[in-house]
Design an enzyme around this catalytic site. Structure first.
Site, mmCIF file in Angstrom:
data_model
loop_
_atom_site.group_PDB
_atom_site.id
_atom_site.type_symbol
_atom_site.label_atom_id
_atom_site.label_comp_id
_atom_site.label_asym_id
_atom_site.label_seq_id
_atom_site.Cartn_x
_atom_site.Cartn_y
_atom_site.Cartn_z
ATOM 1 N N SER A 9 44.160 9.840 -70.168
ATOM 2 C CA SER A 9 43.945 8.469 -69.693
ATOM 3 C C SER A 9 44.491 7.396 -70.613
ATOM 4 O O SER A 9 44.837 6.321 -70.177
ATOM 5 C CB SER A 9 42.446 8.221 -69.484
ATOM 6 O OG SER A 9 41.969 9.102 -68.509
ATOM 7 N N THR A 10 44.542 7.662 -71.918
ATOM 8 C CA THR A 10 44.990 6.646 -72.865
ATOM 9 C C THR A 10 45.951 7.248 -73.865
ATOM 10 O O THR A 10 46.018 8.470 -74.036
ATOM 11 C CB THR A 10 43.804 6.034 -73.647
ATOM 12 O OG1 THR A 10 43.260 7.048 -74.491
ATOM 13 C CG2 THR A 10 42.735 5.504 -72.723
#
Length: 189
Positions: A9-10
């Site tokens: 996600s990041t």
């Protein structure tokens, strides 16, 4: 062809766990992204566009592929229309069989339920924090008590705004909303 899809996600998260597992499964090509599942994912779209009949899509875990059951079912429909199948390494999912498709829907439902429960707990936590007086959101740029003290000293709104680095309209809005200690809420003109 065995297509594998990995997503974190990041940029702070490490995809090595997924990549190692997908490499051990002998994926022919690994499509990798570092972005939230709610964002547009060009690598996922490119992989789906590249699918041919007989191909297989391999994921480490279903939540790396889709954010909700509806989104997961849409992706599976795209995979199926291409004549390909989906398999998960950590869940008993293989859309090449009826049992695999049923398990996929069950697991997707449970994952969506879990996300809903997390969302409800977070919302309840925010409400409780607000009730305790915790400020939510972006940190305030200035001390409201300072603004109130300056107003009591008859410093103009324009001068206060200049001193603390905000717009004069912000001071006026705070005053009108009654958000400055010791100042009653004023009626709008």
């Amino acid at each position: 062809m065995l297509h594998a899809y990995a997503r974190v996600s990041t940029v702070d998260q490490d995809p090595r766990l997924q990549l190692d597992a997908l490499n051990r499964a002998r994926a022919d090509r690994i499509w990798q992204e570092r972005r939230s599942a709610v964002d547009h994912r060009p690598q996922l779209q490119a992989m789906l566009d590249a699918l041919q009949p007989g191909d297989e899509v391999l994921v480490w875990k279903l939540d790396r592929l889709a954010r909700s059951l509806r989104h997961l079912l849409d992706i599976i429909e795209t995979i199926t229309k291409a004549g390909a199948s989906l398999r998960s390494l950590t869940e008993p999912i293989d859309t090449g069989s009826a049992l695999g498709r049923m398990m996929l829907q069950l697991l997707g439902s449970f994952a969506e339920f879990e996300r809903g429960m997390i969302k409800e707990r977070c919302a309840a936590g925010r409400v409780a924090a607000r009730e305790r007086g915790v400020h939510m959101g972006r940190p305030r740029k200035f001390d409201r008590q300072l603004v109130a003290d300056l107003l009591r000293q008859r410093v103009s709104q324009r001068e206060i705004a200049r001193r603390i680095g905000c717009n004069r309209a912000t001071i006026s809005r705070l005053l009108t909303a009654g958000e400055l200690p010791g100042f009653e809420q004023r009626a709008s003109p």
